[in-house]
Design a protein around this motif. Structure first.
Motif, PDB file in Angstrom:
ATOM      1  N   ARG A   1     -25.824  -4.328 -15.631  1.00  0.00           N
ATOM      2  CA  ARG A   1     -26.405  -3.003 -15.406  1.00  0.00           C
ATOM      3  C   ARG A   1     -26.239  -2.581 -13.940  1.00  0.00           C
ATOM      4  N   ALA A   2     -26.462  -3.524 -13.008  1.00  0.00           N
ATOM      5  CA  ALA A   2     -26.355  -3.178 -11.588  1.00  0.00           C
ATOM      6  C   ALA A   2     -24.941  -2.720 -11.248  1.00  0.00           C
ATOM      7  N   TYR A   3     -23.926  -3.448 -11.726  1.00  0.00           N
ATOM      8  CA  TYR A   3     -22.542  -3.059 -11.421  1.00  0.00           C
ATOM      9  C   TYR A   3     -22.155  -1.766 -12.137  1.00  0.00           C
ATOM     10  N   ALA A   4     -22.672  -1.550 -13.356  1.00  0.00           N
ATOM     11  CA  ALA A   4     -22.341  -0.334 -14.101  1.00  0.00           C
ATOM     12  C   ALA A   4     -22.934   0.896 -13.441  1.00  0.00           C
ATOM     13  N   GLU A   5     -24.071   0.760 -12.820  1.00  0.00           N
ATOM     14  CA  GLU A   5     -24.662   1.908 -12.135  1.00  0.00           C
ATOM     15  C   GLU A   5     -23.939   2.212 -10.818  1.00  0.00           C
ATOM     16  N   LEU A   6     -23.223   1.230 -10.285  1.00  0.00           N
ATOM     17  CA  LEU A   6     -22.454   1.464  -9.057  1.00  0.00           C
ATOM     18  C   LEU A   6     -21.070   2.034  -9.338  1.00  0.00           C
ATOM     19  N   SER A   7     -20.510   1.715 -10.486  1.00  0.00           N
ATOM     20  CA  SER A   7     -19.136   2.144 -10.785  1.00  0.00           C
ATOM     21  C   SER A   7     -18.999   2.411 -12.270  1.00  0.00           C
ATOM     22  N   ASP A   8     -18.177   3.417 -12.611  1.00  0.00           N
ATOM     23  CA  ASP A   8     -17.901   3.684 -14.022  1.00  0.00           C
ATOM     24  C   ASP A   8     -16.604   3.027 -14.479  1.00  0.00           C
ATOM     25  N   ASP A   9     -16.021   2.166 -13.627  1.00  0.00           N
ATOM     26  CA  ASP A   9     -14.817   1.411 -13.979  1.00  0.00           C
ATOM     27  C   ASP A   9     -15.246   0.143 -14.715  1.00  0.00           C
ATOM     28  N   LEU A  10     -15.155   0.170 -16.048  1.00  0.00           N
ATOM     29  CA  LEU A  10     -15.628  -0.962 -16.846  1.00  0.00           C
ATOM     30  C   LEU A  10     -14.836  -2.241 -16.575  1.00  0.00           C
ATOM     31  N   GLU A  11     -13.556  -2.125 -16.292  1.00  0.00           N
ATOM     32  CA  GLU A  11     -12.766  -3.313 -15.950  1.00  0.00           C
ATOM     33  C   GLU A  11     -13.349  -4.011 -14.725  1.00  0.00           C
ATOM     34  N   LEU A  12     -13.705  -3.224 -13.711  1.00  0.00           N
ATOM     35  CA  LEU A  12     -14.252  -3.770 -12.476  1.00  0.00           C
ATOM     36  C   LEU A  12     -15.644  -4.367 -12.721  1.00  0.00           C
ATOM     37  N   VAL A  13     -16.433  -3.672 -13.512  1.00  0.00           N
ATOM     38  CA  VAL A  13     -17.799  -4.161 -13.805  1.00  0.00           C
ATOM     39  C   VAL A  13     -17.743  -5.533 -14.471  1.00  0.00           C
ATOM     40  N   MET A  14     -16.895  -5.682 -15.484  1.00  0.00           N
ATOM     41  CA  MET A  14     -16.819  -6.968 -16.198  1.00  0.00           C
ATOM     42  C   MET A  14     -16.220  -8.051 -15.312  1.00  0.00           C
ATOM     43  N   ALA A  15     -15.221  -7.689 -14.479  1.00  0.00           N
ATOM     44  CA  ALA A  15     -14.606  -8.682 -13.600  1.00  0.00           C
ATOM     45  C   ALA A  15     -15.626  -9.201 -12.587  1.00  0.00           C
ATOM     46  N   ARG A  16     -16.434  -8.292 -12.008  1.00  0.00           N
ATOM     47  CA  ARG A  16     -17.434  -8.720 -11.031  1.00  0.00           C
ATOM     48  C   ARG A  16     -18.523  -9.567 -11.700  1.00  0.00           C
ATOM     49  N   THR A  17     -18.891  -9.196 -12.915  1.00  0.00           N
ATOM     50  CA  THR A  17     -19.882 -10.002 -13.650  1.00  0.00           C
ATOM     51  C   THR A  17     -19.347 -11.409 -13.897  1.00  0.00           C
ATOM     52  N   ASN A  18     -18.106 -11.510 -14.282  1.00  0.00           N
ATOM     53  CA  ASN A  18     -17.477 -12.812 -14.513  1.00  0.00           C
ATOM     54  C   ASN A  18     -17.456 -13.649 -13.232  1.00  0.00           C
ATOM     55  N   ASP A  19     -17.064 -13.033 -12.123  1.00  0.00           N
ATOM     56  CA  ASP A  19     -17.007 -13.767 -10.859  1.00  0.00           C
ATOM     57  C   ASP A  19     -18.396 -14.237 -10.429  1.00  0.00           C
ATOM     58  N   ALA A  20     -19.410 -13.412 -10.638  1.00  0.00           N
ATOM     59  CA  ALA A  20     -20.780 -13.804 -10.281  1.00  0.00           C
ATOM     60  C   ALA A  20     -21.243 -14.988 -11.116  1.00  0.00           C
ATOM     61  N   LEU A  21     -20.913 -14.963 -12.401  1.00  0.00           N
ATOM     62  CA  LEU A  21     -21.298 -16.092 -13.261  1.00  0.00           C
ATOM     63  C   LEU A  21     -20.579 -17.368 -12.845  1.00  0.00           C
TER      64      LEU A  21
END
Length: 620
Positions: A451-471
């Motif tokens: 949710r935090a990354y999605a509210e910062l950017s509407d680029d879903l590819e970037l949101v999922m990539a950053r979530t993966n890297d954080a995990l």
């Protein structure tokens, strides 16, 4: 009658003819000295009777008693003592045996008399408290000992006289009198031990039923053992709760002192065991009652000089075992060298078993209290987790939304989210590995991150990539999650989505002939939390009015029937297709209800092993 009484306690004992001893010289009146200290009257367990046939009778059953409270039970266990029966006086009632010897003397003309353990004559008519007559056993007399628990408590003596048939009859009669007396005294002694054992176990059981502290019950058990057995010191040592047995090595560091009486701190704090290779404790935990009659000379003892310094002469040990699991050991000591009878060994084993039951009960009570606290904490955590999911669905023009989440435990690993960001409706569904508290914490972290990354950017590819890297950065190698994220423009009805190894959503659409068809939305991408730098390609679809989008987790398709059959994707797609065919204008909420009702019909009341989550979106 002696035979009937012997069988009444469950076995025939000492039934072989009494062996005779012919006296060739004067006997010392001090023979057979025994322990005489006891806290209970000598007549405990027998009562007087006028019967000339036996001279003894059994004590009638005691009236029923109300259970004692904790303090009464402890005091009662501390003040009773087991009657030793070291002298025939301990079985004395009306002197019938002495009277029988006098009658045999008159009939045969040969003097036959009853003597105590110190060879004092017990004439007819005397009481048990009178000292008896100090008369040496004449040379040539025949003595038939009366023994109980391999200890001489008295004898029947036939004086010397003219040999002949009459004297032979007198000797045979004296042998039978001694044998009968021995059988009856053995029965009474056995009965006394059993009564004392039952009484002690009754008091301990009363404390156990009332659910008192294990320390109090163990202290009462040890005091009871010491007083009933007339011993000087003792201790109860416990094993750790998770122990399967004694640790290897010459050290008692694995044992925990629970209670000790009359033992010095130096003795108790010494980590060395009493026996070599801990033989005593190992045999005790295997079911034996281990005895050392002389600690100073027993070759099994590791430090005999320490036993002498502590003032310990003899030793007995029994294991505390509950349901085959070792709990600890109970050890008792005497200041003097001593032989322990079978009844005494049996009594210590019984007390040890009761003590083990009290320890196990206390542990179960503690475990249940801990489990109740844990369950309460889990319920609270589950409530908190439910609050993290959307309480209401967002209102978006032209789109009908519904969602449902059903965890398999108080805390689940599934999650979903519905919110508006950058003028687009965002739909998220995911499933983290595992269940319970760990899965719930990871789920909360993944949902918050997306949710935090999605509210910062509407680029879903970037949101999922950053979530993966954080995990990958913040979790261990065995912690990962599947996730699906889509966003819809209400004006153009454009659907963009990415997937991290999640189950493919299903898109239902009616064709030109009004026939409902479905399509599984394909997308590439590895599960999140496994490989840093993973790329998640963006996919697009254009939705039409009437379309139904079904997003779900694997708990829906993995639901099991009582026969162990999976609900499966095909049943899920068929269920929704048939429902839409029957009700083409069904709302998103009605579709969710129909799917969960179908799962309920399929699996019944069976507890499911995985969380079940579904989000339904319908376009108007």
């Amino acid at each position: 009658m002696a035979r009937r009484m012997c069988r009444s306690v469950g076995r025939r004992r000492c039934c072989s003819p009494t062996s005779a001893t012919r006296i060739s010289g004067p006997r010392s009146s001090a023979r057979g000295s025994t322990r005489t200290s006891r806290l209970e009257p000598k007549t405990t367990g027998v009562s007087r009777t006028s019967s000339v046939r036996s001279g003894w009778r059994r004590t009638p059953p005691a009236p029923a008693r109300k259970p004692l409270d904790m303090s009464e039970a402890a005091d009662a266990a501390e003040t009773r003592s087991l009657p030793k029966g070291a002298s025939i006086r301990d079985y004395w009632t009306d002197g019938s045996i002495s009277a029988l010897c006098a009658v045999l003397t008159e009939l045969s003309g040969v003097t036959i008399e009853l003597r105590d353990e110190k060879d004092r004559v017990l004439p007819p008519g005397m009481s048990a408290d009178e000292p008896g007559v100090e008369t040496p056993v004449p040379p040539g007399a025949v003595l038939f000992p009366i023994e109980v628990e391999e200890q001489r408590i008295g004898s029947v003596v036939v004086h010397p006289g003219r040999e002949g048939a009459t004297r032979d009859i007198a000797v045979r009669a004296a042998r039978l009198v001694a044998s009968a007396a021995r059988e009856i005294c053995t029965d009474v002694s056995e009965l006394r031990h059993r009564v004392a054992e039952i009484d002690s176990l009754y008091q301990l059981s009363a404390m156990l039923v009332r659910g008192g502290k294990a320390e109090d019950t163990l202290a009462a058990a040890l005091r009871s053992a010491l007083n009933l057995l007339e011993l000087h010191a003792g201790s109860i040592m416990l094993l750790p709760e998770d122990a399967d047995g004694l640790a290897k090595g010459e050290s008692e560091a694995d044992l925990e002192r629970s209670v000790a009486i009359n033992l010095s701190e130096a003795w108790l704090s010494n980590p060395l065991p009493l026996s070599k290779d801990r033989e005593f404790d190992r045999r005790a935990l295997n079911g034996e009652v281990v005895v050392s009659e002389d600690l100073s000379t027993d070759p099994r003892v590791l430090l005999p000089e320490q036993c002498v310094a502590e003032g310990l002469g003899s030793f007995m040990c029994a294991g505390m075992v509950f349901d085959g699991r070792p709990i600890g050991v109970i050890r008792v000591y005497d200041r003097e060298k001593r032989e322990f009878t079978r009844s005494e060994r049996r009594l210590l084993r019984s007390i040890g078993q009761s003590a083990a039951a009290s320890v196990e009960q206390a542990r179960l009570i503690k475990l249940r209290a801990r489990e109740r606290r844990t369950q309460r904490a889990l319920r609270i955590a589950g409530t908190v987790q439910q609050r993290m999911l959307p309480v209401t669905v967002p209102t978006v023009p032209g789109i009908d939304l519904a969602a449902r989440y059903r965890p398999s435990f108080e805390i689940g690993g599934d999650f979903y989210d519905l919110f508006v960001a950058h003028d687009r409706l965002v739909v998220v569904a995911g499933d983290v590995v595992g269940k319970g508290v760990a899965a719930g914490l990871l789920m909360s972290a993944v949902r918050a991150t997306m949710r935090a990354y999605a509210e910062l950017s509407d680029d879903l590819e970037l949101v999922m990539a950053r979530t993966n890297d954080a995990l990958c950065r913040d979790t261990t190698v065995n912690e990962f999650a599947t996730a699906w994220m889509g966003s819809i423009d209400p004006g153009t009805r454009e659907l963009r989505y990415v997937s991290a190894g999640h189950d493919r959503p299903a898109l239902f659409r009616a064709n030109a002939d009004g026939v409902w068809e479905h399509e599984l939305l394909e997308a590439g991408g590895l599960v999140a939390g496994v490989q840093p730098g993973e790329v998640y390609p963006l996919e697009r679809r254009t939705l039409r009015p009437g379309d139904v989008l079904l997003v779900f987790t694997d708990g829906i398709t993995d639901a099991l029937s009582f026969a162990g059959e999976r609900f499966g994707r095909s049943r899920l797609l068929a269920c929704v297709t048939e429902f839409l065919r029957a009700e083409p204008d069904a709302t998103a909420s009605a579709i969710v209800d129909r799917v969960f009702w179908a799962i309920r019909q399929f699996s019944g009341l069976r507890q499911q092993a995985d969380d079940e989550t579904m989000v339904v979106l319908r376009v108007y």
